[in-house]
Each structure stands twice: as structure tokens, then as C-alpha cells.
Design a protein around this motif. Structure first.
Motif, PDB file in Angstrom:
ATOM      1  N   ALA A  34       0.844  -1.194   0.000  1.00 25.75           N
ATOM      2  CA  ALA A  34       0.000   0.000   0.000  1.00 25.75           C
ATOM      3  C   ALA A  34       0.880   1.244   0.000  1.00 25.75           C
ATOM      4  O   ALA A  34       1.972   1.259   0.592  1.00 25.75           O
ATOM      5  CB  ALA A  34      -0.907   0.011   1.223  1.00 25.75           C
ATOM      6  N   ARG A  75       6.066   2.281  -0.610  1.00 25.68           N
ATOM      7  CA  ARG A  75       4.954   1.340  -0.458  1.00 25.68           C
ATOM      8  C   ARG A  75       5.356   0.286   0.566  1.00 25.68           C
ATOM      9  O   ARG A  75       6.497  -0.185   0.589  1.00 25.68           O
ATOM     10  CB  ARG A  75       4.596   0.675  -1.787  1.00 25.68           C
ATOM     11  CG  ARG A  75       4.047   1.646  -2.798  1.00 25.68           C
ATOM     12  CD  ARG A  75       3.080   1.025  -3.783  1.00 25.68           C
ATOM     13  NE  ARG A  75       3.474  -0.273  -4.302  1.00 25.68           N
ATOM     14  CZ  ARG A  75       2.824  -0.883  -5.292  1.00 25.68           C
ATOM     15  NH1 ARG A  75       1.772  -0.317  -5.853  1.00 25.68           N
ATOM     16  NH2 ARG A  75       3.218  -2.064  -5.740  1.00 25.68           N
ATOM     17  N   THR A 120      -9.170   4.099  -9.449  1.00 27.29           N
ATOM     18  CA  THR A 120      -9.107   3.504  -8.121  1.00 27.29           C
ATOM     19  C   THR A 120      -9.369   4.583  -7.070  1.00 27.29           C
ATOM     20  O   THR A 120      -9.284   5.789  -7.366  1.00 27.29           O
ATOM     21  CB  THR A 120      -7.717   2.906  -7.874  1.00 27.29           C
ATOM     22  OG1 THR A 120      -6.752   3.974  -7.889  1.00 27.29           O
ATOM     23  CG2 THR A 120      -7.352   1.875  -8.940  1.00 27.29           C
ATOM     24  N   GLU A 161      -7.383   5.434  -4.802  1.00 23.51           N
ATOM     25  CA  GLU A 161      -6.143   6.207  -4.706  1.00 23.51           C
ATOM     26  C   GLU A 161      -6.069   7.275  -5.790  1.00 23.51           C
ATOM     27  O   GLU A 161      -5.671   8.419  -5.537  1.00 23.51           O
ATOM     28  CB  GLU A 161      -4.923   5.289  -4.808  1.00 23.51           C
ATOM     29  CG  GLU A 161      -4.668   4.409  -3.598  1.00 23.51           C
ATOM     30  CD  GLU A 161      -5.397   3.071  -3.688  1.00 23.51           C
ATOM     31  OE1 GLU A 161      -5.109   2.183  -2.866  1.00 23.51           O
ATOM     32  OE2 GLU A 161      -6.270   2.900  -4.576  1.00 23.51           O
ATOM     33  N   ARG A 173      -3.815   4.235   5.809  1.00 31.19           N
ATOM     34  CA  ARG A 173      -4.600   3.099   5.323  1.00 31.19           C
ATOM     35  C   ARG A 173      -5.017   3.385   3.886  1.00 31.19           C
ATOM     36  O   ARG A 173      -4.947   4.522   3.413  1.00 31.19           O
ATOM     37  CB  ARG A 173      -5.827   2.818   6.196  1.00 31.19           C
ATOM     38  CG  ARG A 173      -6.868   3.923   6.197  1.00 31.19           C
ATOM     39  CD  ARG A 173      -8.116   3.476   6.932  1.00 31.19           C
ATOM     40  NE  ARG A 173      -9.076   4.554   7.088  1.00 31.19           N
ATOM     41  CZ  ARG A 173      -9.965   4.914   6.163  1.00 31.19           C
ATOM     42  NH1 ARG A 173      -9.995   4.274   4.999  1.00 31.19           N
ATOM     43  NH2 ARG A 173     -10.809   5.899   6.374  1.00 31.19           N
ATOM     44  N   ARG A 174      -5.480   2.346   3.217  1.00 34.38           N
ATOM     45  CA  ARG A 174      -5.971   2.526   1.856  1.00 34.38           C
ATOM     46  C   ARG A 174      -7.287   3.301   1.858  1.00 34.38           C
ATOM     47  O   ARG A 174      -8.179   3.004   2.662  1.00 34.38           O
ATOM     48  CB  ARG A 174      -6.176   1.176   1.169  1.00 34.38           C
ATOM     49  CG  ARG A 174      -4.885   0.455   0.784  1.00 34.38           C
ATOM     50  CD  ARG A 174      -5.236  -0.783  -0.038  1.00 34.38           C
ATOM     51  NE  ARG A 174      -4.062  -1.419  -0.602  1.00 34.38           N
ATOM     52  CZ  ARG A 174      -3.405  -2.436  -0.043  1.00 34.38           C
ATOM     53  NH1 ARG A 174      -3.829  -2.912   1.121  1.00 34.38           N
ATOM     54  NH2 ARG A 174      -2.350  -2.954  -0.623  1.00 34.38           N
TER      55      ARG A 174
END
Length: 257
Positions: free
Chosen positions: A51, A102, A174, A176, A211-212
């Protein structure tokens, strides 16, 4: 096709659309779309189970509304952490770079905590006021809601934003990508100056995520501090529908027009 910030030209080349146009002029982009384009490329590198923990962008010059190329590399590979890099170029000249750490996921539910309170949800906010002469390009490609403050209300702000277009045509963004499409706006929504009379341009953007992110909406609890010597700092706590997800920081070049 859903409208998009960029049209794919094949390989690592992309054509910028009118939706990328920023507030400083018709020929330069808001930093949100190119940041999302580089993050899209970074997500395709390395270990897919890892992540994004931190992404830092360096603005090397105005990003033109033109054909652009993306290049990527793995600067440090590893089983637990990776350092990735991406560059956006126009006619062979780099205009924006990104470096990202990441981290491979692990179960830390038992020790999770330390978050600030969640922002009030988007359905409690009202449309953010944008004057007609500022309403095209990037600003029109994003849905803006205000809990407090906004682009033309100097001072701290709590704003929700949701991109109305994809990053790249034909590719579902996404969470993100959606987040990075808008978080550069923290300095704009919390500006302490009238951007019609002052420049307040960021030289960089650093985003930390704990966190994602999830969902379509991105919240920014943003504030800007300006010193006496032409330098400012904009920061924000970034939220999604489930609560805080990370923080941003931007150095600002501040000058009277």
C-alpha cells in the motif's frame, strides 16, 4: 466513454483534455490530474499487495495542457518496503516527479488508533461557491461540497470533493487515483489570500496515508499558514467516507500579482 483528464495515446503517452486546466491560465494544468496520473503508474509497479504510505511530488515547472509521457522505476525493491519513482515529461522535459514508499500489508488491527475525529459526511455539506469565470476546466470536473470555508472564503476549510471524470479514458479510477486527483486542492480551499490578487503556488506536495482509501468522496480538513517572507505552508487531514486516511503538506510561493 466517461469524460477523462487524459486520453491514452498508446504506451506511456497521454493527451491532456480540457478537464485538466487549472486556475492560473488556459495552458497549464491543475496539479491534481497529473498527480493522479503518476500515482496510477506507481500502483502498477512492484508488489501489488503493498500500500502507498507516502508520495512526494516535486513541481519542476507548469504542467502544460498537452501530450505527456510517463516513466517509472523501482529505486529500492524489497519484501516489506519498496521505493518507487515516476516522472511526467513534455517533449522530453520533466515537469513533475514523484517518489513513493509502499509497505506490504500486515494485520495491525489490535494496535490501530490515534486518528482524529471524522469529518461530517458529504450529505451534510452544501455546494461550494465558485464564480462563473472560474468555473471551467478542472474546477468543473470535480464536485465540490463545503462544510466550512472554500476557495473564495479565506481561511481554514472543511471540504468534500469527488471527481466527475476518470483519470484516463476507458479506465475505472481507483480510490487512490480519486484521492490524488483532489488533495493538491488543500492549499486552494484553505488559502488565506484572494487568488485573483495574489499568487499562492505550491512547489511540492507530500501525502502520507495510514490506510488505503475507499469510495469516491475525498474530504480535506485544510489550513494554510503564511509567514512574513513570501513563504507559506498548507496542510490537511484527508478523509474518506470511513474517516481519516492520511495527511498532506505543501510549501507555498506567495507573491502579490
Amino acid at each position: 466513454m466517461m469524460p477523462a483528464f487524459y486520453l491514452p495515446l498508446g504506451g506511456d503517452a497521454f493527451r491532456s483534455t480540457e478537464h485538466t486546466v487549472g486556475p492560473w491560465g488556459p495552458d497549464s494544468q491543475h496539479l491534481g490530474p497529473p498527480s493522479a496520473l503518476l500515482v496510477r503508474a506507481l500502483l502498477g509497479l512492484g508488489n501489488p499487495s503493498s500500500a502507498l504510505a507516502r508520495v512526494t511530488f516535486e513541481v519542476l515547472g507548469p504542467v502544460p495542457v498537452a501530450d505527456l509521457t510517463v516513466s517509472t522505476s523501482v529505486e529500492r525493491s524489497g519484501r516489506s518496503v519498496e521505493l518507487l519513482a515516476a516522472t511526467l515529461a513534455h517533449e522530453g522535459r520533466a515537469v513533475l516527479t514523484a517518489r513513493a514508499w509502499r509497505i506490504v500489508g500486515a494485520d495491525t488491527t489490535a494496535v490501530a488508533g490515534g486518528e482524529v475525529p471524522a469529518m461530517a459526511p458529504p450529505d451534510t455539506a452544501v455546494p461550494m461557491e465558485i464564480p462563473d469565470h472560474w468555473g471551467g476546466g478542472y474546477l468543473a470536473a470535480v464536485e465540490w461540497l463545503s462544510l466550512s470555508g472554500g476557495i473564495f472564503t479565506p481561511g481554514d476549510a472543511q471540504v468534500w470533493a469527488r471527481p466527475k471524470v476518470a483519470v484516463v479514458e476507458g479506465s475505472e479510477p481507483t480510490p487512490e487515483e480519486r484521492l490524488f486527483s483532489v488533495v493538491d486542492s488543500a492549499s486552494g480551499v484553505s488559502s488565506r489570500v484572494d487568488i485573483r490578487k495574489w499568487y499562492a503556488i505550491n512547489t511540492d506536495l507530500t501525502v502520507h496515508l495510514h490506510r488505503r482509501p475507499v469510495g469516491e468522496w475525498v474530504g480535506m480538513d485544510a489550513r494554510t499558514t503564511i509567514g512574513p517572507d513570501g513563504v507559506g505552508v498548507a496542510t490537511s487531514v484527508v478523509h474518506d467516507a470511513e474517516g481519516p486516511v492520511g495527511t498532506t503538506a505543501q510549501a507555498l510561493f506567495v507573491r502579490e500579482r
